[in-house]
Design an enzyme around this catalytic site. Structure first.
Site, PDB file in Angstrom:
ATOM      1  N   GLU A  93      60.463  39.167  68.984  1.00 18.15           N
ATOM      2  CA  GLU A  93      61.204  39.370  68.760  1.00 18.15           C
ATOM      3  C   GLU A  93      61.948  40.588  69.893  1.00 18.15           C
ATOM      4  O   GLU A  93      63.431  40.615  69.544  1.00 18.15           O
ATOM      5  CB  GLU A  93      62.036  40.269  67.100  1.00 18.15           C
ATOM      6  CG  GLU A  93      61.190  41.454  66.806  1.00 18.15           C
ATOM      7  CD  GLU A  93      60.216  41.560  66.785  1.00 18.15           C
ATOM      8  OE1 GLU A  93      59.397  42.589  66.182  1.00 18.15           O
ATOM      9  OE2 GLU A  93      59.312  40.584  66.674  1.00 18.15           O
TER      10      GLU A  93
ATOM     11  N   ASP B  38      64.897  44.376  70.702  1.00 19.18           N
ATOM     12  CA  ASP B  38      63.657  44.305  70.109  1.00 19.18           C
ATOM     13  C   ASP B  38      65.070  44.315  68.933  1.00 19.18           C
ATOM     14  O   ASP B  38      65.683  45.177  68.624  1.00 19.18           O
ATOM     15  CB  ASP B  38      63.158  45.382  69.987  1.00 19.18           C
ATOM     16  CG  ASP B  38      62.085  45.240  68.701  1.00 19.18           C
ATOM     17  OD1 ASP B  38      61.520  44.859  69.465  1.00 19.18           O
ATOM     18  OD2 ASP B  38      62.297  45.664  67.645  1.00 19.18           O
TER      19      ASP B  38
END
Length: 344
Positions: free
Chosen positions: A268, A225
């Site tokens: 993301e 992430d």
């Protein structure tokens, strides 16, 4: 019946080869039955040793063709045997009968069946060779045929019809094969689009889920992430944020092994399926990933870092393993980011 044929042919009924093998099976069965009838006819009704021998040999090779189709699962060999049986047997029939009993009409079987069974190239070559033999025989024997003389115009008619059948068969088969190839390529492209993330060109979540759910044995998986990605979007805009994600995808691809698989999980978040089973080696990989991303210039004047959660994955405990990986990632986020954590 369909399930029985699937077992015999060794392929599913939805596969394109199933229809071809079905045609082979039907043709072999029909022609074998015809040979049985003609053997009986030549033996009992009108005793004629030459055709009796030819039909008996042809029946034997029909059985061999069936063996290669149903037992050996080699339809191309069976198709070649079938075509040679048809061409040789009809050629012998024409040599024996000449223009009697419409024997010449059997010559039309070769171009039609040959192109379909052997493909337009090999079928056309065989058909041309076969035609040359028939043409030579007709040309040298037609003056002696009785009761009606085989005139030159008859040979012209024969040549015209034969050539027309060959041309139609050639273009039909070549068009059919090219259309099938185009369909296969289109399906491949659609499959590629369905499993590829549009932005990063990595594999998408659907593909990664399929890989995990159908995996054999266990694999280590990591969730990555981007740290504080919302601040990147807020400060530099979503277009620049997309460029960061595309650059990150390149960095990830550069830092994984050939047998590893990386994909975009969503937003993301990225996921990697590792082929490596040694945990110590995997920790070195995770450290390298953190280092490589942190030291890459993303073109926004500030560093980008990632947090990584690693877990061992089993297909039969998929959801539990994903939750364990998420928890490991959460632990990293709660303890400073830009590092990794391994789920217990």
């Amino acid at each position: 019946m369909v399930s029985l044929l699937e077992r015999w042919f060794g392929t599913q009924h939805t596969h394109p080869d199933f229809r071809f093998r079905g045609f082979l099976f039907s043709a072999l069965l029909f022609i074998s039955s015809s040979f049985v009838f003609f053997i009986y006819y030549d033996l009992v009704i009108d005793y004629f040793p030459p055709m009796l021998i030819a039909n008996s040999v042809s029946l034997f090779f029909c059985i061999i063709g069936g063996y290669y189709l149903l037992i050996k699962k080699r339809p191309k060999v069976a198709a070649t045997i079938l075509q040679l049986i048809v061409s040789i047997d009809t050629f012998i029939l024409i040599l024996i009968d000449g223009n009697e009993e419409f024997a010449l009409v059997f010559a039309f079987l070769t171009p039609v069946m040959g192109v379909f069974l052997l493909g337009y190239r090999n079928g056309s070559i065989l058909s041309l060779v076969y035609f040359a033999g028939i043409f030579y025989f007709c040309f040298t024997q037609m003056d002696t045929w009785q009761p009606e003389i085989f005139l030159p115009i008859s040979l012209i008619h024969f040549s015209f019809i034969y050539s027309l059948l060959l041309i139609v068969s050639f273009f039909y088969d070549s068009s059919r094969r090219k259309a099938y190839q185009m369909m296969e390529e289109t399906n491949r492209q659609l499959q590629e689009l369905a499993t590829t993330d549009v932005l990063t060109k990595l594999r998408n979540r659907r593909y990664m889920e399929d890989q995990l759910l159908n995996a054999i044995g266990n694999h280590y998986i990591a969730m990555l992430d981007v740290d504080d990605f919302k601040k990147v979007n807020d400060q530099f805009g979503h277009d620049q944020g997309d460029k960061v994600l595309m650059k990150l995808a390149e960095v990830l691809m550069h830092n994984i092994d050939l047998l590893d698989t990386v994909g975009r999980w969503g937003g993301e978040e990225f996921i990697i399926i590792f082929a490596e089973q040694n945990l110590a080696q995997l920790e070195e990989k995770l450290k390298q990933l953190n280092f490589s991303v942190a030291h890459t210039d993303f073109g926004i004047g500030r560093p980008i870092t990632i947090s990584i959660g690693l877990a061992n994955h089993y297909a039969n405990r998929h959801r539990d393993c994903i939750r364990a990986m998420d928890q490991a990632l959460y632990d990293v986020k709660a303890n400073g980011k830009n590092t990794y954590s391994i789920a217990s």
